[in-house]
Write a protein that holds these residues in place. Structure first.
Motif, PDB file in Angstrom:
ATOM      1  N   GLU A   7       6.073 -30.084   9.158  1.00 46.31           N
ATOM      2  CA  GLU A   7       6.154 -28.826   9.884  1.00 46.31           C
ATOM      3  C   GLU A   7       5.427 -27.721   9.135  1.00 46.31           C
ATOM      4  N   VAL A   8       4.982 -26.735   9.880  1.00 43.00           N
ATOM      5  CA  VAL A   8       4.336 -25.566   9.284  1.00 43.00           C
ATOM      6  C   VAL A   8       5.325 -24.407   9.295  1.00 43.00           C
ATOM      7  N   ASP A   9       5.499 -23.789   8.141  1.00 38.80           N
ATOM      8  CA  ASP A   9       6.298 -22.570   8.039  1.00 38.80           C
ATOM      9  C   ASP A   9       5.827 -21.815   6.801  1.00 38.80           C
ATOM     10  N   ALA A  10       6.352 -20.634   6.621  1.00 41.87           N
ATOM     11  CA  ALA A  10       5.953 -19.800   5.484  1.00 41.87           C
ATOM     12  C   ALA A  10       6.706 -20.250   4.239  1.00 41.87           C
ATOM     13  N   ALA A  15       1.203 -27.440   6.341  1.00 41.33           N
ATOM     14  CA  ALA A  15       1.487 -26.068   5.927  1.00 41.33           C
ATOM     15  C   ALA A  15       0.433 -25.564   4.952  1.00 41.33           C
ATOM     16  N   TYR A  16      -0.031 -26.446   4.074  1.00 46.26           N
ATOM     17  CA  TYR A  16      -1.074 -26.057   3.118  1.00 46.26           C
ATOM     18  C   TYR A  16      -2.372 -25.689   3.835  1.00 46.26           C
ATOM     19  N   VAL A  17      -2.796 -26.510   4.798  1.00 43.03           N
ATOM     20  CA  VAL A  17      -4.016 -26.218   5.552  1.00 43.03           C
ATOM     21  C   VAL A  17      -3.857 -24.928   6.347  1.00 43.03           C
ATOM     22  N   SER A  18      -2.698 -24.737   6.950  1.00 44.64           N
ATOM     23  CA  SER A  18      -2.442 -23.488   7.657  1.00 44.64           C
ATOM     24  C   SER A  18      -2.588 -22.298   6.711  1.00 44.64           C
ATOM     25  N   GLY A  19      -2.064 -22.417   5.513  1.00 40.86           N
ATOM     26  CA  GLY A  19      -2.208 -21.352   4.523  1.00 40.86           C
ATOM     27  C   GLY A  19      -3.650 -21.103   4.140  1.00 40.86           C
ATOM     28  N   LEU A  20      -4.423 -22.175   3.979  1.00 43.17           N
ATOM     29  CA  LEU A  20      -5.848 -22.026   3.677  1.00 43.17           C
ATOM     30  C   LEU A  20      -6.568 -21.238   4.772  1.00 43.17           C
ATOM     31  N   LEU A  21      -6.344 -21.623   6.015  1.00 37.63           N
ATOM     32  CA  LEU A  21      -7.053 -20.995   7.128  1.00 37.63           C
ATOM     33  C   LEU A  21      -6.614 -19.547   7.336  1.00 37.63           C
ATOM     34  N   ILE A  22      -5.303 -19.331   7.381  1.00 36.12           N
ATOM     35  CA  ILE A  22      -4.802 -17.975   7.613  1.00 36.12           C
ATOM     36  C   ILE A  22      -5.106 -17.087   6.407  1.00 36.12           C
ATOM     37  N   GLY A  23      -5.003 -17.648   5.206  1.00 45.79           N
ATOM     38  CA  GLY A  23      -5.353 -16.869   4.023  1.00 45.79           C
ATOM     39  C   GLY A  23      -6.808 -16.451   4.026  1.00 45.79           C
ATOM     40  N   ILE A  61      -4.917  -3.599  13.853  1.00 43.51           N
ATOM     41  CA  ILE A  61      -3.928  -4.433  14.524  1.00 43.51           C
ATOM     42  C   ILE A  61      -4.429  -5.875  14.523  1.00 43.51           C
ATOM     43  N   CYS A  62      -3.562  -6.777  14.125  1.00 47.11           N
ATOM     44  CA  CYS A  62      -3.867  -8.209  14.151  1.00 47.11           C
ATOM     45  C   CYS A  62      -3.033  -8.860  15.240  1.00 47.11           C
ATOM     46  N   GLN A  63      -3.684  -9.681  16.040  1.00 39.67           N
ATOM     47  CA  GLN A  63      -3.006 -10.395  17.119  1.00 39.67           C
ATOM     48  C   GLN A  63      -3.254 -11.891  16.927  1.00 39.67           C
ATOM     49  N   PRO A  64      -2.359 -12.583  16.198  1.00 36.57           N
ATOM     50  CA  PRO A  64      -2.570 -13.992  15.899  1.00 36.57           C
ATOM     51  C   PRO A  64      -2.531 -14.867  17.147  1.00 36.57           C
ATOM     52  N   HIS A 101      -0.778  -3.750  11.519  1.00 33.16           N
ATOM     53  CA  HIS A 101       0.242  -3.858  12.562  1.00 33.16           C
ATOM     54  C   HIS A 101       0.043  -5.203  13.251  1.00 33.16           C
ATOM     55  N   LEU A 102       1.105  -5.989  13.251  1.00 32.26           N
ATOM     56  CA  LEU A 102       1.036  -7.393  13.632  1.00 32.26           C
ATOM     57  C   LEU A 102       1.694  -7.603  14.986  1.00 32.26           C
ATOM     58  N   LEU A 103       0.876  -7.910  15.992  1.00 32.68           N
ATOM     59  CA  LEU A 103       1.379  -8.183  17.339  1.00 32.68           C
ATOM     60  C   LEU A 103       1.750  -9.657  17.425  1.00 32.68           C
ATOM     61  N   ALA A 104       2.946  -9.981  16.975  1.00 28.35           N
ATOM     62  CA  ALA A 104       3.342 -11.390  16.915  1.00 28.35           C
ATOM     63  C   ALA A 104       4.850 -11.484  16.815  1.00 28.35           C
ATOM     64  N   ASP A 105       5.363 -12.688  17.101  1.00 27.76           N
ATOM     65  CA  ASP A 105       6.774 -12.952  16.883  1.00 27.76           C
ATOM     66  C   ASP A 105       6.931 -14.401  16.435  1.00 27.76           C
ATOM     67  N   GLY A 106       8.122 -14.779  16.094  1.00 26.65           N
ATOM     68  CA  GLY A 106       8.405 -16.162  15.728  1.00 26.65           C
ATOM     69  C   GLY A 106       7.599 -16.644  14.538  1.00 26.65           C
ATOM     70  N   LEU A 107       7.110 -17.886  14.631  1.00 25.08           N
ATOM     71  CA  LEU A 107       6.405 -18.523  13.525  1.00 25.08           C
ATOM     72  C   LEU A 107       5.152 -17.763  13.124  1.00 25.08           C
ATOM     73  N   LEU A 108       4.342 -17.344  14.102  1.00 27.54           N
ATOM     74  CA  LEU A 108       3.108 -16.641  13.755  1.00 27.54           C
ATOM     75  C   LEU A 108       3.401 -15.343  13.017  1.00 27.54           C
ATOM     76  N   SER A 109       4.467 -14.673  13.395  1.00 27.51           N
ATOM     77  CA  SER A 109       4.845 -13.454  12.676  1.00 27.51           C
ATOM     78  C   SER A 109       5.180 -13.769  11.222  1.00 27.51           C
ATOM     79  N   ARG A 110       5.931 -14.841  10.991  1.00 29.53           N
ATOM     80  CA  ARG A 110       6.289 -15.209   9.612  1.00 29.53           C
ATOM     81  C   ARG A 110       5.053 -15.588   8.805  1.00 29.53           C
ATOM     82  N   LEU A 111       4.173 -16.386   9.401  1.00 32.69           N
ATOM     83  CA  LEU A 111       2.998 -16.855   8.672  1.00 32.69           C
ATOM     84  C   LEU A 111       2.072 -15.712   8.309  1.00 32.69           C
ATOM     85  N   TYR A 112       1.761 -14.870   9.276  1.00 30.60           N
ATOM     86  CA  TYR A 112       0.815 -13.786   8.998  1.00 30.60           C
ATOM     87  C   TYR A 112       1.430 -12.702   8.126  1.00 30.60           C
TER      88      TYR A 112
END
Length: 289
Positions: free
Chosen positions: A181-184, A223-231, A136-139, A246-257
């Motif tokens: 902005e940061v998004d997927a 968004a690129y830096v966010s991708g680097l870190l989360i990746g 389980i991941c909890q961003p 299993h991803l315990l998240a919603d909204g933006l964090l859910s989309r990114l992860y």
């Protein structure tokens, strides 16, 4: 003992309170009255105000309110931890007000701690939202990766993914480049792809170089830096192809992860984090009775 109580998920910067009756949420509220916003000695008054709004009910709290920076240090239980172990270790800060302990990893090679996340993790399993054996991941600011076996939390790792993004944006040389902005989106996906080189520090400086040389459009760097870190975070945890998270998240964090986990070869299953907390805190309350 009444079936009704007030549950509080009290973090560092935010707080969410629920009036729960017989396992169902009657009402809830969320505010920015995290533990760092409460003045010294101010917790009893804050809890009294919650009772004024939700009713004169027992209060069961989890999160940073039970830390050495909160109201009352509720301590930690060690992994492997079950929801029954958590319930047995709940402490009382004042009559009618109790706090769930955190969970720790404390071995000769590694230490880690969590507060609040354990209720959601074990609650997800208790409610059947995640299987008994799961990753389980909890961003969040301090992202949690937890391993559960037979319904018990046996191990977890905390990554400072969200905090590192905030620190870089506020204080690093590349911070001034991190507009937009940061998004997927395509820029985020490019960052996740670049994290495959496993040279994160060099890739981060490359953000500055790309800006100087006109290789990246203004507004794309965040968004690129966010991708680097989360990746990088996801690659460090997912060592098996098609591994389910299993991803315990919603909204933006859910989309990114979800995007990052899929990109590095895993499968993401989104789980309702609020329902998980309600299920977990209700089960703890039931076990205390």
């Amino acid at each position: 003992m009444s079936d009704a109580f007030i549950a509080v998920d009290w973090g560092t910067t935010n707080r969410r309170a629920y009036h729960i009756d017989n396992g169902h949420v009657v009402s809830s509220e969320r505010d920015e009255m995290g533990v760092l916003s409460v003045p010294p000695g101010g917790f009893p008054a804050q809890v009294a105000a919650l009772r004024d709004r939700f009713g004169s009910l027992p209060v069961l709290m989890a999160g940073m309110v039970g830390s050495n920076r909160g109201w009352y240090d509720a301590g930690y239980v060690a992994c492997p931890a079950t929801i029954e172990i958590l319930a047995a270790a709940v402490v009382e800060s004042e009559p009618g007000v109790s706090i769930v302990p955190g969970v720790s990893v404390d071995t000769s090679s590694r230490v880690d701690v969590m507060r609040g996340e354990e209720v959601q993790l074990l609650g997800a399993v208790a409610a059947g939202l995640a299987p008994m054996d799961a990753m389980i991941c909890q961003p969040g600011t301090h992202n949690k990766w937890a391993t559960l076996q037979q319904g018990a939390l046996i191990d977890f790792t905390t990554a400072m993914t969200g905090e590192m993004f905030a620190v870089l944006k506020a204080h690093a040389l590349i911070g001034s480049e991190m507009g937009g902005e940061v998004d997927a989106d395509a820029s985020f996906d490019a960052g996740v792809a670049a994290s495959a080189d496993e040279d994160l520090l060099a890739a981060l400086f490359g953000v500055r170089a790309a800006s100087v040389l006109g290789r990246r459009k203004p507004g794309e760097a965040a968004a690129y830096v966010s991708g680097l870190l989360i990746g990088s975070d996801c690659r460090a945890r997912l060592r098996q192809s098609r591994q389910t998270v299993h991803l315990l998240a919603d909204g933006l964090l859910s989309r990114l992860y979800t995007a990052a986990i899929t990109s590095v070869g895993g499968q993401a299953v989104v789980v309702d984090s609020h329902a998980s907390f309600v299920a977990g805190i209700t089960r703890i309350r039931d076990l205390m009775r």
